[in-house]
Scaffold this motif. Structure first.
Motif, short mmCIF file in Angstrom:
data_model
loop_
_atom_site.label_atom_id
_atom_site.label_comp_id
_atom_site.label_asym_id
_atom_site.label_seq_id
_atom_site.Cartn_x
_atom_site.Cartn_y
_atom_site.Cartn_z
N TYR A 122 0.78 -1.10 0.04
CA TYR A 122 0.00 0.08 0.09
C TYR A 122 0.74 1.49 0.04
O TYR A 122 1.67 1.35 0.76
CB TYR A 122 -0.92 0.01 1.12
CG TYR A 122 -1.73 1.44 1.41
CD1 TYR A 122 -2.73 1.59 0.51
CD2 TYR A 122 -1.44 2.18 2.20
CE1 TYR A 122 -3.44 2.95 0.71
CE2 TYR A 122 -2.05 3.27 2.65
CZ TYR A 122 -3.11 3.70 1.79
OH TYR A 122 -3.85 4.85 1.79
N ALA B 78 -2.99 4.96 -3.85
CA ALA B 78 -4.31 4.66 -3.84
C ALA B 78 -5.45 5.99 -3.97
O ALA B 78 -6.40 5.75 -4.27
CB ALA B 78 -4.71 4.14 -2.24
N VAL B 79 -4.82 7.00 -4.13
CA VAL B 79 -5.61 8.36 -4.32
C VAL B 79 -5.90 8.51 -5.98
O VAL B 79 -6.61 8.78 -6.25
CB VAL B 79 -4.87 9.72 -4.11
CG1 VAL B 79 -5.63 10.65 -4.45
CG2 VAL B 79 -4.61 9.73 -2.69
N ASP B 80 -4.74 7.73 -6.74
CA ASP B 80 -5.16 7.86 -8.31
C ASP B 80 -6.09 7.15 -8.59
O ASP B 80 -6.19 6.04 -8.45
CB ASP B 80 -3.73 7.23 -8.80
CG ASP B 80 -3.59 7.41 -10.37
OD1 ASP B 80 -2.97 6.61 -10.82
OD2 ASP B 80 -4.58 8.32 -10.90
N SER B 81 -6.96 7.72 -9.44
CA SER B 81 -8.27 7.13 -9.91
C SER B 81 -8.08 5.94 -10.99
O SER B 81 -8.74 5.21 -11.25
CB SER B 81 -9.33 8.20 -10.38
OG SER B 81 -8.77 8.89 -11.58
N GLU B 82 -6.85 6.03 -11.71
CA GLU B 82 -6.64 5.04 -12.64
C GLU B 82 -5.59 4.24 -12.23
O GLU B 82 -4.59 4.67 -11.46
CB GLU B 82 -6.13 5.82 -13.96
CG GLU B 82 -6.91 6.95 -14.53
CD GLU B 82 -6.78 7.14 -15.84
OE1 GLU B 82 -5.90 6.56 -16.66
OE2 GLU B 82 -7.07 8.43 -16.24
N GLN C 293 -9.86 0.72 -3.05
CA GLN C 293 -11.36 0.08 -3.71
C GLN C 293 -11.02 -1.17 -4.18
O GLN C 293 -11.37 -2.42 -3.98
CB GLN C 293 -12.22 0.82 -4.43
CG GLN C 293 -12.75 1.98 -3.47
CD GLN C 293 -13.15 1.70 -1.94
OE1 GLN C 293 -13.99 0.78 -1.91
NE2 GLN C 293 -12.79 2.47 -0.87
N ASN C 294 -9.92 -1.40 -5.23
CA ASN C 294 -9.62 -2.19 -6.09
C ASN C 294 -8.91 -3.54 -4.96
O ASN C 294 -9.30 -4.66 -5.06
CB ASN C 294 -8.63 -2.23 -7.25
CG ASN C 294 -9.40 -1.21 -8.30
OD1 ASN C 294 -10.72 -1.36 -8.38
ND2 ASN C 294 -8.73 -0.75 -9.28
N ASN D 96 -5.89 1.15 -6.89
CA ASN D 96 -6.62 1.89 -5.81
C ASN D 96 -6.98 1.19 -4.65
O ASN D 96 -7.26 -0.07 -4.80
CB ASN D 96 -7.58 2.99 -6.20
CG ASN D 96 -8.90 2.15 -6.96
OD1 ASN D 96 -9.49 1.23 -6.44
ND2 ASN D 96 -9.22 2.41 -8.18
#
Length: 88
Positions: A22, A27-31, A36-37, A34
């Motif tokens: 981690y 983790a902040v990057d939407s692409e 949630q994934n 992250n």
């Protein structure tokens, strides 16, 4: 439906691995990768649990990934609660 202990063990292993790799910046990057994934990946082995229990696990797993030292006992207690007793 009872989820076998081995599947909860897999959830714990996946969570430990996700916590190890981690990085908050990623983790902040939407692409790409992250949080949630990572949480979804960790929960795959216990896909058959109830929605309520899945949500409790989702929150606990997310906390452990982002701060393992502070939250691992919470996740372990939840897994002990949800998993069947070990076979003797």
């Amino acid at each position: 439906m009872t989820i076998p202990q081995e599947q909860f063990d897999d959830l714990l292993s996946r969570t430990a691995l996700a916590a190890l790799f981690y990085y908050p910046e990623v983790a902040v990057d939407s692409e790409g990768p992250n949080l949630q994934n990572d949480i979804a990946y960790c929960l795959e082995p216990v896909a058959g649990i109830t929605d309520e229990d899945a949500e409790r696990l989702r929150v606990a797993v997310g906390r452990v990934i982002t701060n393992p030292t502070a939250h691992r006992s919470e996740l372990l207690a939840l897994v002990i609660e949800l998993a069947p007793p070990p076979a003797v």
